[in-house]
Design an enzyme around this catalytic site. Structure first.
Site, short mmCIF file in Angstrom:
data_model
loop_
_atom_site.label_atom_id
_atom_site.label_comp_id
_atom_site.label_asym_id
_atom_site.label_seq_id
_atom_site.Cartn_x
_atom_site.Cartn_y
_atom_site.Cartn_z
N HIS A 1 0.85 -1.19 0.00
CA HIS A 1 0.00 0.00 0.00
C HIS A 1 0.88 1.24 0.00
CE1 HIS A 1 -3.35 2.55 0.43
NE2 HIS A 1 -3.78 2.24 1.64
N ASP B 1 2.88 5.98 -7.68
CA ASP B 1 4.07 5.61 -6.92
C ASP B 1 5.31 5.52 -7.80
OD1 ASP B 1 2.82 5.34 -4.40
OD2 ASP B 1 1.98 3.43 -5.02
N HIS C 1 -2.01 -1.01 -11.60
CA HIS C 1 -2.80 -0.55 -10.46
C HIS C 1 -4.00 -1.47 -10.30
CE1 HIS C 1 -5.42 2.05 -7.99
NE2 HIS C 1 -4.29 2.55 -7.54
#
Length: 463
Positions: A289, A399, A340
């Protein structure tokens, strides 16, 4: 303050005895559930269906994520990812405050919690309220943060949040006005808790100088983070604006992400705000996460060491294939930052941040690294498509770029995930209040037992 040696660990925390190893083997032996049973009983592992889509578990007005649209025959057609905060598309939100050369995180927090964009007067009042709350109890930094430094900033953050419960005379009151007060206080002090926790770590574990810069009332959240973190408190306007955008992009991402769903689950039990936020922090800490951007940076450090020509697409593709084949890097077979759980063709947050990454890389004279990131972003989906069967498109997620941005801002890796928390607490707060207003039942999904029945055996007959 004298430096203390925190390297002497109590043996009870470091021992690894044969007894524990044997018991662990027993746990693993008796803990296996055969994968085919999930299919047999139609159980959606991870609350996702067989296509990887999240199982609908609730309703929200706070944010919306779209990755598909319905085709003419009702089929799902992938589209470029869309993210809405309270119905406002994320690009419009970011472009709105950027075109006016304003910081947007406070405005975004107001939008998420109260459901509307603030007027100039409402925004000014809200910023003043957050500034007033940007303080910690007397001696809290000394007694709670500095006297018990930790190697992990997320644990420091969670411990500090739980400790603040003891300072609040209405800590367990779950009436909305009180929860709102607690939430705004936590939003205001999160940067202080995270940065001061890092300063304690740096002093006691890295033997560096200890300094505590206080936040300034007139500065934005992003500006205060940079001011508190740096010895002289100096930063550029570009640095602060880009960090502010990162905070906005991480502030909220639907009710189904792990930490926000945790917020809903824990809130539904009737617990206090501090416990709810600590639970969300524990969820966010996980490398699947909030810790994902650290893995991206570590992967790129490995690529930079092993790929000689950062502009040679064949060499880069070959190394990416070796990563997927579990031959190099951490041998987990993952190209971190790619793909994702929800988006398919693109992550809108990644699309927004990419333009600012290029601008920052020029200012920081790291254009070569930016080109490497761009090459990996282009080549990784092709390599993944060749090596793996994929049910939807693969593209860089937020990210993929955020860790690179933080490194160019000279932010330490120890603060990457806490920075995520500093942003996401705005979303957690909005969802906690929404859960309290609308829910009357504790969230309690079902698990089916697949254990075989057995009879009790008297102890003298057991082997």
């Amino acid at each position: 303050m004298e430096s203390t040696d925190y390297k002497d660990i109590d043996p009870i925390y470091s021992e690894n005895t044969e007894q524990i190893d044997g018991l662990a083997e027993l746990c693993m032996l008796r803990g296996v559930i055969e994968p085919e049973l999930y299919t047999k009983y139609k159980v959606n592992r991870g609350l996702r269906d067989l296509n990887g889509n999240g199982v609908l578990t609730g309703l929200t007005e706070i944010s919306e994520i779209n990755a598909f649209k319905k085709g003419p025959d009702g089929e799902k057609v992938p589209i470029d990812g869309e993210l809405y905060f309270r119905g406002i598309e994320i690009n419009q939100l970011v472009n709105g405050f950027r075109e006016e050369n304003r910081y947007g995180f406070e405005e975004t927090t107001y939008l998420l919690i109260f459901g509307k964009l603030p007027s100039p007067e409402e925004l000014a009042d809200f910023q003043e309220l957050l500034a007033r709350y940007r303080t910690l109890p007397t001696s809290f930094v000394r007694d709670i943060i500095l006297k018990a430094p930790s190697l992990d900033m997320m644990n420091t953050l969670a411990r500090s949040v739980l400790t603040l419960h003891a300072y609040d005379p209405k800590a367990n009151d779950t009436d909305i006005p009180n929860v709102l007060r607690q939430s705004l206080l936590l939003i205001a002090v999160f940067p202080m808790l995270a940065v001061y926790g890092y300063q304690a770590y740096r002093h006691y574990f890295e033997n560096d100088d200890l300094f505590i810069n206080r936040p300034k009332k007139e500065l934005s959240t992003a500006e205060n983070i940079l001011r508190m973190l740096r010895r002289g408190g100096r930063y550029t306007e570009l640095e602060a604006h880009i960090l502010d955008i990162c905070l906005v992009l991480h502030a909220e991402h639907g009710g189904g992400n792990n930490s926000t769903f945790t917020t809903h689950v824990v809130t539904s039990s009737g617990t206090d705000t501090y416990s709810s936020v600590a639970a969300a922090l524990a969820s966010l800490k996980g490398p699947k996460h909030g810790g994902a951007n650290i893995k991206v940076v570590e992967m790129f450090d490995d690529i930079k060491r092993n790929v000689k020509d950062w502009n040679d697409e064949k060499e880069i593709a070959a190394y990416l294939k070796a990563i997927l084949n579990k031959e190099v890097f951490d041998k987990q077979g993952l190209i971190y930052g790619m793909g994702h759980a929800v988006y398919s063709l693109s992550d809108p947050r990644a699309d927004i941040i990419r333009g600012f990454v290029e601008e920052l890389s020029v200012a920081k004279k790291r254009e070569d690294e930016y080109r490497l990131y761009s090459n990996v972003a282009k080549l990784a989906p092709k390599v993944i498509g060749e090596v793996r069967k994929i049910y939807k498109g693969v593209s860089p997620n937020v990210d993929f770029y955020s860790g690179f941005v933080y490194s160019m801002l000279d932010l330490p890796k120890e603060l990457f995930t806490p920075l995520f928390a500093i942003a996401r607490i705005s979303g957690w707060t909005a969802h906690r209040i929404e859960e309290l207003i609308n829910a009357s039942k504790i969230i309690r999904p079902a698990y089916m037992s697949v254990a075989e029945k057995q009879s009790y055996t008297p102890i003298e007959k057991r082997k």
